[in-house]
Scaffold this active site. Structure first.
Site, PDB file in Angstrom:
ATOM      1  N   ASP A   9       0.815  -1.221   0.000  1.00 17.64           N
ATOM      2  CA  ASP A   9       0.000   0.000   0.000  1.00 17.64           C
ATOM      3  C   ASP A   9       0.847   1.270   0.000  1.00 17.64           C
ATOM      4  OD1 ASP A   9       0.776  -0.885   2.558  1.00 17.64           O
ATOM      5  OD2 ASP A   9      -0.809   0.250   3.557  1.00 17.64           O
ATOM      6  N   GLU A  16      -0.650  -2.144   5.204  1.00 12.10           N
ATOM      7  CA  GLU A  16       0.303  -2.055   6.320  1.00 12.10           C
ATOM      8  C   GLU A  16       0.190  -0.706   7.003  1.00 12.10           C
ATOM      9  OE1 GLU A  16       3.318  -1.075   8.804  1.00 12.10           O
ATOM     10  OE2 GLU A  16       3.284  -0.105   6.875  1.00 12.10           O
ATOM     11  N   GLU A  17       0.044   0.344   6.196  1.00  9.82           N
ATOM     12  CA  GLU A  17       0.075   1.703   6.761  1.00  9.82           C
ATOM     13  C   GLU A  17      -1.093   1.982   7.699  1.00  9.82           C
ATOM     14  OE1 GLU A  17       2.473   3.589   6.615  1.00  9.82           O
ATOM     15  OE2 GLU A  17       3.635   3.095   4.831  1.00  9.82           O
TER      16      GLU A  17
HETATM   17 ZN    ZN Z   1       5.119   3.624   6.309  1.00 11.76          ZN
HETATM   18 ZN    ZN Z   2       6.556   0.974   5.342  1.00 14.42          ZN
END
Ligand code: ZN
Ligand code: ZN
Length: 439
Positions: free
Chosen positions: A100, A167-168
């Site tokens: 992402d 992930e963010e």
């Molecule tokens: Zn990041």
């Molecule tokens: Zn990262």
């Protein structure tokens, strides 16, 4: 990455004949693949997608891994991709890349800079950029897949390569686990991931034994009082003053309560309350980010926040039914822990492959990474997360001499030096797999 003759000769003595052969094969394979990997990198970089929206990105990752011969499943925990390559009996090694990007307007000036804009989940028009380097991680994952798929004589076991969404925002790793990552697919004996680093020179690898990244909690405090006229404060319980006292008192958690040497952060990032000069409001809202490396310090810090908020309210004489409401948000990112034995083993291997001087032990950071989730299931699988330097060597040297400060990850100006970073990432990941899956 150019390897001078002298270094090559040193490698020969360091590895012995077989390993030197491996090194030569891997290096020439990486050099051969690089032009097409650079095209892939530019394409991913110019077409970033926000967390939970990685539709086209995941399709590309899946297509690339299929082309190399992996058995690919898509739609795992949202846009997650799981690619499996079996090669006889041996350990199962999982390599994770995140996919992402971030709502950042790119200002690198690169010819392949992102011009993408989209609507975020709140409906706001935002620019999108791979400001954390996840495009580089995907390129490295595919490069590693190509090298290992063409070199099956040197490793035995099962490779599981995953493209992880979101992930963010946190949640991507959990979603993949919940969707059967360890039950529908071969269960790993080791999980590996790398991340580009914006304060380490390109061509270098950073290792961190023990805690590498932090527990991340978000806490909301509603400080309640009894509102009224600004000129009649004696008839009120002023939540603005109380919230201010709470903010200051919270500073004593890290300075006075947590043992020196243990890592912890308590930051009040947002304070909002009131509507007008002469009105004492009924409530003030605080938003905190809370970081630590261990479960114990995490619990200690969260308990102290609750105790201090209530204690300050008692001291201010706030009625029992108007005490502060403290909410620790459910979704937290756990600390990333690198077992020292596995990390030491891989660090030794990295030194053999890229040179002693290019592997550094770096400090843990208070950022968060949901890669940690893969090591926290009931199976307690050993995980290793390592850094790959991304800063152009000349830029790094200039900054070290007191020149321009370096943009951090998530900056609109962050632009890793692609060739040495991608090549070092593939070399390190390939070397790690060859070590863990050697006969
Ligand atoms: Zn990041
Ligand atoms: Zn990262």
């Amino acid at each position: 990455m150019r390897i001078p003759l002298l270094v090559t000769l040193c490698m020969a003595t360091r590895f012995g004949a077989l390993a030197q052969g491996q090194f030569d094969v891997v290096r020439s394979k990486i050099n051969g693949e690089y032009p097409s990997l650079f095209e892939l990198y530019k394409q991913l970089h110019a077409n970033p997608e926000l967390s939970f929206h990685e539709e086209k990105t995941s399709a590309r990752v899946a297509e690339e891994l299929k082309r190399v011969g992996f058995e690919v499943t898509t739609g795992v925990g949202g846009f997650g991709v799981v690619a499996v390559l079996k090669n006889g009996s041996g350990p199962t090694v999982l390599i994770r890349s995140d996919m992402d990007a971030l709502p950042v307007k790119e200002q690198t000036g690169l010819p392949y800079a992102s011009k993408v804009t989209t609507k975020d989940d709140a409906g706001n028009e935002v620019s999108v950029m791979h400001a954390c380097g996840h495009d580089l991680h995907m390129t490295t994952l595919i490069g590693t897949a190509r090298v290992l798929a063409s070199y099956k004589t040197e490793w035995h076991g099962t490779l599981v390569l995953i493209g992880q969404p979101a992930e963010e925002r946190g949640g991507g790793a959990r979603a993949m686990l919940k969707d059967g990552l360890f039950t529908r697919f071969p269960k790993p004996d080791f999980c590996l991931a790398l991340h580009d680093k914006a304060d380490l020179a390109a061509g270098k690898i950073g290792v961190v034994p023990g805690p590498a990244m932090a527990n991340v909690d978000s806490v909301d405090i509603t400080v309640r009082g009894v509102g009224g006229h600004g000129a009649w404060p004696h008839t009120t319980k002023d939540p603005v003053v109380l919230a201010s006292q709470i903010v200051l008192a919270l500073q004593t958690i890290v300075s006075r309560e947590v043992e020196p040497g243990e890592g912890a952060v308590v930051t009040v990032g947002s304070i909002h309350g009131g509507s007008k000069h002469n009105i004492i409001p009924d409530e003030v809202k605080l938003q905190l980010t809370v970081r630590s490396y261990t479960d114990e310090v995490r619990q200690q810090t969260l308990a102290a926040i609750k105790r201090i908020a209530r204690g300050q309210a008692f001291a201010a004489g706030v009625p029992e039914d108007r005490l502060p409401v403290v909410v620790v948000e459910d979704e937290f990112t756990p600390a990333t822990f690198n077992p020292p034995e596995l990390t030491g083993r891989l660090a030794k291997v990295f030194k053999g492959w890229v040179g002693e001087e290019n592997v550094e032990q770096v400090k843990p950071v208070m950022g968060g990474e949901d890669f940690s989730e893969y090591g926290r299931t009931a199976e307690k699988i050993p995980t290793c997360f390592f850094w790959v330097g991304g800063v152009k060597r000349e830029v790094f040297a200039d900054s070290a001499r007191g020149g321009k400060s370096l943009p951090s990850l998530h900056s609109a100006f962050w632009s890793p030096d692609p060739e040495p970073t991608i090549k070092t990432g593939i070399t390190a990941m390939t070397a790690a797999v060859l070590e863990l899956m050697k006969q």
